[in-house]
Write a protein that holds these residues in place. Structure first.
Motif, short mmCIF file in Angstrom:
data_model
loop_
_atom_site.label_atom_id
_atom_site.label_comp_id
_atom_site.label_asym_id
_atom_site.label_seq_id
_atom_site.Cartn_x
_atom_site.Cartn_y
_atom_site.Cartn_z
N LEU A 1 0.84 -1.22 -0.13
CA LEU A 1 0.34 0.02 -0.03
C LEU A 1 1.18 0.68 0.13
N LEU A 2 2.16 0.98 0.65
CA LEU A 2 2.29 1.85 1.05
C LEU A 2 3.82 2.54 0.20
N THR A 3 4.51 1.59 -0.35
CA THR A 3 6.29 1.35 -1.07
C THR A 3 6.53 2.56 -1.97
N LEU A 4 4.88 2.88 -2.97
CA LEU A 4 5.12 3.65 -3.90
C LEU A 4 5.64 5.23 -3.61
N TYR A 5 4.80 5.40 -2.41
CA TYR A 5 4.77 6.47 -1.55
C TYR A 5 6.10 6.91 -1.19
N GLY A 6 6.16 5.83 -0.35
CA GLY A 6 7.91 5.27 0.02
C GLY A 6 8.71 5.96 -1.02
N GLY A 7 8.88 5.40 -1.90
CA GLY A 7 9.34 6.15 -3.65
C GLY A 7 9.65 7.51 -3.55
N ARG A 8 8.35 7.80 -3.55
CA ARG A 8 7.91 9.25 -3.55
C ARG A 8 9.33 10.41 -2.32
N ILE A 9 9.08 9.52 -1.70
CA ILE A 9 10.12 10.91 -0.23
C ILE A 9 11.94 10.20 -0.62
N ALA A 10 11.88 9.58 -0.62
CA ALA A 10 12.73 8.90 -1.52
C ALA A 10 13.77 9.60 -2.45
N ASP A 11 12.52 10.64 -3.38
CA ASP A 11 13.18 11.35 -4.71
C ASP A 11 13.51 12.68 -3.64
N ARG A 12 12.62 12.73 -2.82
CA ARG A 12 12.35 13.98 -2.39
C ARG A 12 13.50 14.56 -1.26
N TYR A 13 13.13 13.54 -0.35
CA TYR A 13 13.80 13.71 0.62
C TYR A 13 15.44 12.93 0.58
N TYR B 1 14.25 9.56 -11.49
CA TYR B 1 12.71 9.04 -10.95
C TYR B 1 13.64 7.93 -10.39
N ARG B 2 14.58 7.61 -10.02
CA ARG B 2 15.24 6.24 -9.32
C ARG B 2 14.60 5.24 -8.08
N GLY B 3 14.61 6.75 -7.26
CA GLY B 3 13.87 6.11 -6.41
C GLY B 3 12.07 5.78 -6.14
N ARG B 4 11.27 6.21 -7.47
CA ARG B 4 9.51 5.55 -7.23
C ARG B 4 10.05 4.08 -7.91
N VAL B 5 11.15 4.48 -9.12
CA VAL B 5 10.95 3.47 -10.04
C VAL B 5 11.48 2.01 -9.05
N MET B 6 12.43 1.69 -8.05
CA MET B 6 13.12 1.08 -7.43
C MET B 6 12.20 0.95 -6.18
N ALA B 7 11.19 1.32 -5.93
CA ALA B 7 9.53 1.50 -5.07
C ALA B 7 8.95 0.66 -5.38
N LEU B 8 8.49 0.91 -6.68
CA LEU B 8 8.08 0.04 -7.75
C LEU B 8 8.52 -1.62 -7.46
N TYR B 9 10.06 -1.83 -7.73
CA TYR B 9 10.16 -3.09 -8.13
C TYR B 9 10.56 -3.68 -6.21
N THR B 10 10.31 -2.85 -5.00
CA THR B 10 10.37 -3.01 -4.01
C THR B 10 9.01 -3.84 -3.15
N LEU B 11 7.68 -2.52 -4.23
CA LEU B 11 6.81 -3.56 -3.78
C LEU B 11 6.50 -5.09 -4.58
N ILE B 12 7.26 -5.02 -5.61
CA ILE B 12 6.97 -6.02 -6.49
C ILE B 12 7.55 -7.33 -5.66
N LEU B 13 9.00 -7.24 -4.92
CA LEU B 13 9.50 -8.36 -4.63
C LEU B 13 8.83 -8.18 -4.05
N GLN B 14 8.57 -7.60 -2.49
CA GLN B 14 8.32 -7.80 -1.41
C GLN B 14 6.38 -7.48 -0.96
N GLY B 15 6.25 -6.28 -1.86
CA GLY B 15 4.62 -6.66 -1.45
C GLY B 15 3.77 -7.83 -2.30
N SER B 16 4.53 -7.83 -2.93
CA SER B 16 3.18 -8.94 -3.30
C SER B 16 3.06 -10.80 -2.50
#
Length: 437
Positions: free
Chosen positions: A77-89, A356-371
């Motif tokens: 639910l939250l990893t994509l938002y976590g990737g947004r935070i990683a790109d921003r902060y 976009y790397r933080g958000r792209v890797m967030a999606l990678y994480t979402l798929i690998l662990q969020g599944s």
């Protein structure tokens, strides 16, 4: 041609220097040292938590699947938002905070267990809270590697990260199995809480001026949708992530299936369960060290090939007749699982725009662990109707099928690209096809 002993030693030294070249970067050394301690504690915690759940519930696979689902649902639910935070902060600050929170959570659960006050709902709450922290920590950590070493060393640093992670996977479960027998699950959890301090200390000791930081977008520009739009423009990334999704959903559920195999198929104790996990991790460790020699972006065929290998080996492990056979098969299964996941990581990370790397890797994480929540439901369903072994052999066969579909799609894309390129050459150079001007 015969190679002399001095030449062999020289080659070995060059390979070692190539494999460890990221460790010449001070900030990465600090990061890796802290992560080894923390990851070892984390894997000790995985074994202790699973064993505690089985003890509290009388070996309930459903309860174990529930804990796994609760821990990984926040990732979903939250990893994509976590990737947004990683790109921003600031990623270093994010990682510091996430590790402090995880350490406090482990400390509280460990105190409950040692005080004989732990109940199943306590484990549920801990798993859910840890999942929220991980939704921020994982995409920040994966994208932070590029800031530590720069783009040229990303494949090597990522592979080394996989190496120390899998050293921890070997040490952690083995130590946990012994410590659970000697001192109980609570002691293991308290040691895990203490291990987070090493990561925090390493992060705070870094030199910020030596980080390779890309320009951070303004808050209004660091949108999740923009990261998804970037992906839509890259079919090569979409293909890799789609295959990763299928293999993760059906095949990479070994953290859930191994304790069930240990308890209900082989009828072993905590120490033997630790051996199963360690055998898997030993193969993964070898894959991680092999990956340190990679210098460029992996091809689609390499990723697909190792997905095929993992599916076949996981299926074979599901049919292992006894514990020694399972231990032998888990080593190459672990190798194939990590080599595939790491090749997919490098193909995605090195193919994405740094902005976009933080958000792209967030999606990678979402798929690998969020599944994992969906994977846990898959494991729960197939074990209920087909038995514990089915979680391995069915997951392996479905992973193999997904890889074969990806191979056919890649072959079709390659032929289409070759046809288009030939047509383009013909349009500009008609004499190449035998035509006359």
């Amino acid at each position: 041609m015969t190679v002399s002993e001095p030449e062999r030693r020289g080659l070995s030294r060059r390979l070692l220097a190539t494999g460890l070249r990221s460790l010449t970067v001070r900030n990465f050394r600090l990061f890796a040292t802290g992560q080894i301690a923390s990851a070892t504690g984390t894997w000790m915690m995985v074994v202790a938590q699973d064993w505690l759940v089985l003890e509290l519930t009388g070996d309930s696979g459903t309860a174990l699947a529930t804990v796994t689902a609760l821990q990984f649902t926040p990732m979903l639910l939250l990893t994509l938002y976590g990737g947004r935070i990683a790109d921003r902060y600031d990623k270093r600050a994010l990682l510091t905070g996430a590790n402090v929170v995880s350490g406090v959570l482990a400390l509280l659960l460990g105190l409950l267990v040692t005080g004989d006050a732990a109940r199943l709902w306590h484990v549920y709450v801990f798993a859910l809270a840890l999942g929220v922290a991980n939704a921020v920590e994982v995409p920040a950590r994966l994208s932070f590697i590029a800031e530590l070493v720069g783009p040229e060393l990303v494949p090597n640093a990522s592979a080394l990260s996989g190496a120390y992670f899998n050293i921890a996977r070997v040490l952690g479960p083995s130590l946990a199995g012994l410590l659970i027998e000697a001192a109980g699950t609570g002691t293991v959890m308290l040691l895990n809480a203490a291990s987070y301090a090493a990561t925090v200390a390493g992060l705070r000791a870094m030199r910020p001026e030596q980080l390779h930081r890309p320009p951070r977008p303004a808050a209004r520009d660091a949108k999740v949708t923009e990261g998804l739009a970037h992906l839509r423009s890259r079919p090569d990334l979409v293909a890799t992530l789609s295959l990763l999704a299928a293999v993760s959903l059906f095949g990479l559920n070994l953290q859930l299936t191994l304790p069930l195999m240990a308890r209900t198929v082989f009828h072993t104790d905590a120490a033997a369960f630790g051996l199963l996990t360690a055998a898997l991790a030993a193969g993964s460790l070898l894959a991680a060290f092999t990956g340190t020699l990679r210098r460029g972006r992996p091809t689609a065929r390499l990723v697909i090939g190792w997905a095929c290998a993992f599916g076949a080996l996981a299926a074979a492990t599901g049919w292992a007749p006894n514990l020694p056979t399972a231990l032998v098969l888990l080593v190459p299964t672990g190798f194939a699982s990590l080599y595939f996941a790491q090749a997919a990581n490098h193909r995605v990370q090195l193919g994405s725009d740094p902005a976009y790397r933080g958000r792209v890797m967030a999606l990678y994480t979402l798929i690998l662990q969020g599944s994992a929540p969906l994977g846990a439901l898959f494991v729960g369903a197939v074990t209920q109707y087909l038995g514990t072994r089915s979680a391995l052999w069915a997951g392996g066969l479905l992973s193999l099928a997904a890889a074969l579909v990806a191979a056919l799609a890649d072959r079709s894309d390659t032929r289409a690209g070759a046809t288009a390129a030939k047509a383009e050459r013909t349009r500009h150079h008609p004499t190449e096809t035998g035509s006359r001007p």
